[in-house]
Write a protein that holds these residues in place. Sequence first.
Motif, PDB file in Angstrom:
ATOM      1  N   GLY A 318       0.905  -1.562   0.278  1.00 32.47           N
ATOM      2  CA  GLY A 318       0.150   0.073  -0.013  1.00 32.47           C
ATOM      3  C   GLY A 318       0.967   1.309   0.333  1.00 32.47           C
ATOM      4  O   GLY A 318       0.961   2.151  -1.025  1.00 32.47           O
ATOM      5  N   VAL A 319       1.855   1.386   1.547  1.00 29.32           N
ATOM      6  CA  VAL A 319       2.207   2.599   0.937  1.00 29.32           C
ATOM      7  C   VAL A 319       3.669   2.429  -0.875  1.00 29.32           C
ATOM      8  O   VAL A 319       3.417   3.646  -0.902  1.00 29.32           O
ATOM      9  N   ARG A 320       4.101   1.853  -0.695  1.00 30.08           N
ATOM     10  CA  ARG A 320       4.628   2.127  -2.722  1.00 30.08           C
ATOM     11  C   ARG A 320       3.592   2.358  -3.381  1.00 30.08           C
ATOM     12  O   ARG A 320       4.471   3.160  -4.117  1.00 30.08           O
ATOM     13  N   SER A 321       2.416   1.645  -3.333  1.00 24.27           N
ATOM     14  CA  SER A 321       1.430   2.106  -4.552  1.00 24.27           C
ATOM     15  C   SER A 321       1.344   3.459  -4.225  1.00 24.27           C
ATOM     16  O   SER A 321       1.183   4.431  -5.520  1.00 24.27           O
ATOM     17  N   ILE A 322       0.888   4.194  -3.355  1.00 24.34           N
ATOM     18  CA  ILE A 322       0.955   5.311  -3.124  1.00 24.34           C
ATOM     19  C   ILE A 322       1.624   6.048  -3.191  1.00 24.34           C
ATOM     20  O   ILE A 322       1.422   7.198  -4.461  1.00 24.34           O
ATOM     21  N   ALA A 323       3.019   5.985  -3.103  1.00 23.90           N
ATOM     22  CA  ALA A 323       4.089   6.099  -3.253  1.00 23.90           C
ATOM     23  C   ALA A 323       4.304   6.595  -4.805  1.00 23.90           C
ATOM     24  O   ALA A 323       4.838   7.725  -5.254  1.00 23.90           O
ATOM     25  N   GLU A 324       4.178   5.847  -5.920  1.00 25.88           N
ATOM     26  CA  GLU A 324       4.674   5.864  -6.690  1.00 25.88           C
ATOM     27  C   GLU A 324       3.497   6.859  -7.597  1.00 25.88           C
ATOM     28  O   GLU A 324       3.535   6.835  -8.717  1.00 25.88           O
ATOM     29  N   SER A 325       2.066   6.323  -7.111  1.00 25.45           N
ATOM     30  CA  SER A 325       1.342   7.302  -7.336  1.00 25.45           C
ATOM     31  C   SER A 325       1.241   8.714  -7.324  1.00 25.45           C
ATOM     32  O   SER A 325       1.241   9.741  -8.464  1.00 25.45           O
ATOM     33  N   MET A 326       1.950   9.307  -6.899  1.00 28.68           N
ATOM     34  CA  MET A 326       1.824  10.718  -5.916  1.00 28.68           C
ATOM     35  C   MET A 326       3.117  10.964  -6.838  1.00 28.68           C
ATOM     36  O   MET A 326       3.739  12.346  -6.922  1.00 28.68           O
ATOM     37  N   VAL A 328       3.739  10.256  -9.812  1.00 28.19           N
ATOM     38  CA  VAL A 328       3.716  10.299 -10.604  1.00 28.19           C
ATOM     39  C   VAL A 328       2.783  11.437 -11.447  1.00 28.19           C
ATOM     40  O   VAL A 328       2.891  12.381 -12.129  1.00 28.19           O
ATOM     41  N   ARG A 329       2.114  11.760 -10.531  1.00 28.32           N
ATOM     42  CA  ARG A 329       0.917  13.149 -10.410  1.00 28.32           C
ATOM     43  C   ARG A 329       2.008  14.264 -10.253  1.00 28.32           C
ATOM     44  O   ARG A 329       1.534  15.183 -10.542  1.00 28.32           O
ATOM     45  N   SER A 330       2.957  14.133  -8.737  1.00 29.99           N
ATOM     46  CA  SER A 330       3.640  15.836  -9.222  1.00 29.99           C
ATOM     47  C   SER A 330       4.739  15.273  -9.966  1.00 29.99           C
ATOM     48  O   SER A 330       5.857  16.263 -10.363  1.00 29.99           O
ATOM     49  N   GLY A 331       5.369  14.736 -10.596  1.00 32.76           N
ATOM     50  CA  GLY A 331       5.934  14.669 -11.779  1.00 32.76           C
ATOM     51  C   GLY A 331       7.792  14.660 -11.652  1.00 32.76           C
ATOM     52  O   GLY A 331       9.107  14.602 -12.238  1.00 32.76           O
ATOM     53  N   HIS A 332       7.276  14.010 -10.435  1.00 33.64           N
ATOM     54  CA  HIS A 332       9.275  13.905  -9.432  1.00 33.64           C
ATOM     55  C   HIS A 332       9.558  12.398  -9.173  1.00 33.64           C
ATOM     56  O   HIS A 332       8.647  11.940  -9.864  1.00 33.64           O
ATOM     57  N   PRO A 333      11.190  12.242 -10.065  1.00 27.29           N
ATOM     58  CA  PRO A 333      11.219  11.205  -9.564  1.00 27.29           C
ATOM     59  C   PRO A 333      11.270  10.345  -8.598  1.00 27.29           C
ATOM     60  O   PRO A 333      11.283  10.943  -7.078  1.00 27.29           O
ATOM     61  N   ALA A 351      11.026  20.766   2.067  1.00 31.60           N
ATOM     62  CA  ALA A 351       8.891  20.799   2.032  1.00 31.60           C
ATOM     63  C   ALA A 351       8.311  19.366   2.154  1.00 31.60           C
ATOM     64  O   ALA A 351       7.612  19.524   1.196  1.00 31.60           O
ATOM     65  N   PRO A 352       9.164  18.529   2.702  1.00 26.23           N
ATOM     66  CA  PRO A 352       8.345  17.330   2.609  1.00 26.23           C
ATOM     67  C   PRO A 352       7.918  16.851   3.116  1.00 26.23           C
ATOM     68  O   PRO A 352       6.865  15.902   3.221  1.00 26.23           O
ATOM     69  N   VAL A 353       6.730  17.450   4.556  1.00 28.00           N
ATOM     70  CA  VAL A 353       5.941  17.179   5.192  1.00 28.00           C
ATOM     71  C   VAL A 353       4.861  17.007   5.197  1.00 28.00           C
ATOM     72  O   VAL A 353       3.936  15.974   5.152  1.00 28.00           O
ATOM     73  N   ALA A 354       4.445  17.726   3.616  1.00 25.78           N
ATOM     74  CA  ALA A 354       3.271  17.594   3.296  1.00 25.78           C
ATOM     75  C   ALA A 354       2.906  15.998   2.687  1.00 25.78           C
ATOM     76  O   ALA A 354       1.927  15.128   2.411  1.00 25.78           O
ATOM     77  N   PHE A 355       4.390  16.269   1.776  1.00 23.64           N
ATOM     78  CA  PHE A 355       4.256  14.827   0.782  1.00 23.64           C
ATOM     79  C   PHE A 355       3.915  13.634   1.788  1.00 23.64           C
ATOM     80  O   PHE A 355       3.212  12.115   1.444  1.00 23.64           O
ATOM     81  N   ALA A 356       4.396  13.536   2.439  1.00 18.23           N
ATOM     82  CA  ALA A 356       4.564  12.581   3.342  1.00 18.23           C
ATOM     83  C   ALA A 356       3.310  12.348   4.484  1.00 18.23           C
ATOM     84  O   ALA A 356       3.055  11.176   4.711  1.00 18.23           O
ATOM     85  N   GLY A 357       2.885  13.326   4.815  1.00 21.42           N
ATOM     86  CA  GLY A 357       1.550  13.471   5.600  1.00 21.42           C
ATOM     87  C   GLY A 357       0.472  13.071   4.526  1.00 21.42           C
ATOM     88  O   GLY A 357      -0.262  11.795   4.819  1.00 21.42           O
TER      89      GLY A 357
END
Length: 508
Positions: A318-326, A328-333, A351-357
């Motif tokens: 689940g964590v891997r899937s959500i991280a991959e989706s995010m 793709v949406r952000s365009g960051h590697p 500012a990675p806190v928003a990504f983590a949250g």
Amino acid sequence: MAVPVSWILSQPDLSIELRGGAAGTGRTISLVVTTELENPFRWLSGSELVLTTGMHLPTSAAGRATYLRRLNQRGVAAVGFGTGLTHPEVPADLIAAADEIGIPLLEVPLPTPFAAIVKRITERSAQLQHDDLLRASRAQPRMTRALVRSGARAIVRELATSLRATVLVLDTNAHVTDVHPAAPAEELLHTVRTALAADRSAGASGVATDSSGHTITHQRIGVGGRVHGDLVVVSTAPLSAVDQILLGHANSLLTLDFEKPARLWEAQHRLNSTVLGLLLNTDADLNPAWAHLAQAADAAGRIRVLAADCDTTEAVDGVRSIAESMAVRSGHPLFLHIVDRRVLVVLPGVAPVAFAGQLAADLAPGVRRSVRFGLSGEHSLRELVTAADAAGLAASAAERGSAPSEFGTLTGSSLLSFDTTRRVLDTLAHTVLTPLTEHDSAHGTDLLISLRAYLEANGQWEAAAAATGVHRHTLRKRITVAQGLLGCDLDSARVRAELLLAILARGN
């Protein structure tokens, strides 16, 4: 949002009845207009429900038929005829004309005010718009996840399901490569290809209608000068504004999917070159690997590491899937590494806190309760291992299902945050502090509270006495009794430190 004529007829409290033009009840209403003008036609633009009491209706049957016909020519969805004022009932010739023309003619009884109809349709339109936006907000992340998990075919399926339409992808030679739910008839497919050919010279997108009434909406799939094909939606009605947004989102995802192979090959070549260099050089120069990882850093070359400690393999997935989706949406590697059930993600230092949250929030509730998140502080790129260790410690101290714990916030509580340390301190508390707790229980004293105040004040009698609300001489007597019961030397800093940790672990 447009409201079907049939819906307003289904509202029992309005008591509106269909008198003629039943063939047109599938029409939709975008606006309600009340008018008693003899010639309202120039003020109408289409899709209106025209409400009138017929005050200035033509006096002849032919004139009334012409009146309805001209309303129909202006695209009016339906006519609501109020009875009980100018006319006791809807004229029979008007009903016959409505049947002939196919425009719905509704009788609005005197007890039903026109304002009630306007309000009801306005509220329904707002509700439909909200539902449409909600549908889009749910469909967009589903399409994004579909891209990550299953590719273009899954995106086509999600778009077709969301739009309740047929969706096709055609390559640059107009051959169908994907379709859902089923390929259209050959005649309709020919119309699709004709529409694509007609619009290619004018632009990348367009809308057409075939002889059977289907709406054909298409967009070019491509970026820059590179074209991969066309995305086509065949629907029974024109797409709404929200539907167009979903179509555009799907197009963007398909473009990413078509562009991905070239980018993957480039990345694969870089990785292959790095691996080959490591194998050929006994000195194992890792500089190419560090250069590749630099994509994850911010402009200042700083990184932070997010650690997710998962109790189950389902949580890891689940964590891997959500991280991959995010990603793709952000365009960051995405730089993600899994060790046992710990997922590590390298993020920019800024500012990675928003990504983590957001990653934690996007997990299903049941999965989130089995994950502990930790976030390191900012580090230089070459301090990757230190950042990963800090993130792991923060995750170990975090609560399952809570927001990510930041390593920098552990100061002052880190020893009590880890299970192994906590068990040692609990044992120490139970062994050493028992004489004080038993004395307090038997004699109603506050030796343990007084000792904690003394230790936290670092042996300062005035501060400790103020914290406990007693005179310093009283506090001295209590500490002397406590020292005797414990059989220790409170002048030793190490003894005082252990006792304070034991008291904190005990929760007093």
